[in-house]
Design an enzyme around this catalytic site. Structure first.
Site, short mmCIF file in Angstrom:
data_model
loop_
_atom_site.label_atom_id
_atom_site.label_comp_id
_atom_site.label_asym_id
_atom_site.label_seq_id
_atom_site.Cartn_x
_atom_site.Cartn_y
_atom_site.Cartn_z
N SER A 178 0.85 -1.19 0.00
CA SER A 178 0.00 0.00 0.00
C SER A 178 0.88 1.23 0.00
O SER A 178 2.03 1.19 0.48
CB SER A 178 -0.89 0.00 1.23
OG SER A 178 -1.51 1.26 1.43
N TYR A 211 -2.13 -0.94 10.48
CA TYR A 211 -2.26 -1.29 9.07
C TYR A 211 -1.08 -0.75 8.27
O TYR A 211 -0.43 -1.49 7.50
CB TYR A 211 -3.56 -0.71 8.51
CG TYR A 211 -3.72 -0.87 7.02
CD1 TYR A 211 -4.13 -2.08 6.46
CD2 TYR A 211 -3.43 0.18 6.15
CE1 TYR A 211 -4.27 -2.23 5.09
CE2 TYR A 211 -3.56 0.04 4.78
CZ TYR A 211 -3.98 -1.17 4.25
OH TYR A 211 -4.10 -1.31 2.90
#
Length: 260
Positions: free
Chosen positions: A140, A153
């Site tokens: 990401s 995350y």
């Protein structure tokens, strides 16, 4: 020439489903993995019919520590030779760190870090023995900076990116490539839970799963170590990377505070 068989985790929705479609469109046999057996069965049947590729499925819950070994053992039992491993399954919890239950943080670490690590370790060995194989890890843009309200995350994606780049160096010249791709916000249920407005960044349009899948496929097949998905995401990341780390941290903190 026969195409490599591709195992995709988190293949029942979002980016994982788009990746299954992309690999199938390019003639790759598939092994689809997710928790929902019913949904996987429907997707596999649809891809067989529309794309004319072999498509198997295995229901597995990667939040369980024993799942990676069980998944690998099942591919061996079925006589499947996985040529491309796609670690796509992921979990996201949004909120201040102390407001999220500890079990949710630990579950995220299990799915986002422990499971990809275990699966790569299991499937990499036969790839190296054959001197042929690819690993595609879905990281990401959050991997490049600490992100308040997505602390665990973002940290898990930073691990995935750094680990992938190290493996890419370790496997160089041994017939195996390792690729990390870094999508920004993508229009999936992960960034819009329970019908809420999707997460966004100013001046950076959200990607579609199909865009991410297409770029990810190209990067994987080219053997690139790292790819940031989307032109605007690449420009944003390049701009931030040339700033002092303290400034990057503060900018991200202000964006979160102001809700942008």
């Amino acid at each position: 020439m026969s195409k490599e068989t591709v195992l995709i985790t988190g293949a029942s929705a979002g980016i994982g489903l788009a990746l299954a479609e992309e690999f199938a469109a390019n003639g790759h046999p598939l092994v689809l993995v997710a928790r929902s057996a019913g949904k996987l069965k429907e997707i596999a049947a649809d891809l067989r019919e529309r794309r004319g590729v072999a498509c198997e499925w295995i229901a597995a819950d990667l939040s369980q520590p024993q799942a990676p070994q069980q998944l690998y053992d099942e591919t061996v039992r079925r006589g499947l030779s996985v040529g491309i491993l796609v670690n796509n399954a992921g979990v996201l919890w949004e909120g201040e760190f102390d407001s999220i239950a500890l079990e949710n943080h630990l579950g995220l670490v299990q799915v986002n870090i422990a499971a990809p690590t275990a699966l790569a370790h299991l499937f990499l060995k036969p790839m190296l023995e054959r001197r042929a194989g690819r690993i595609l890890n879905i990281a990401s843009t959050s991997a490049f900076n600490p992100v308040p309200s997505l602390a665990t995350y973002a940290a898990s994606k930073a691990y995935l990116m750094s680990w992938s780049e190290a493996l890419a160096l370790e496997t160089r010249g041994r017939g195996v490539t390792v690729t990390a791709v870094c999508p920004g916000f993508t229009e999936t249920a992960m960034i819009a839970p329970e019908g809420r407005k999707p997460m966004t960044l100013p001046l950076v349009p959200n990607l579609t799963p199909q865009q991410v899948a297409r770029e990810s496929y190209e990067a994987c097949m080219a053997g690139r170590a790292l790819r940031v998905n989307g032109l605007m995401n690449r420009l944003a990341i390049e701009g931030l990377r040339h700033q002092p780390f303290w400034l990057r941290r503060e900018l991200v903190g202000l964006m979160e505070k102001w809700g942008i």
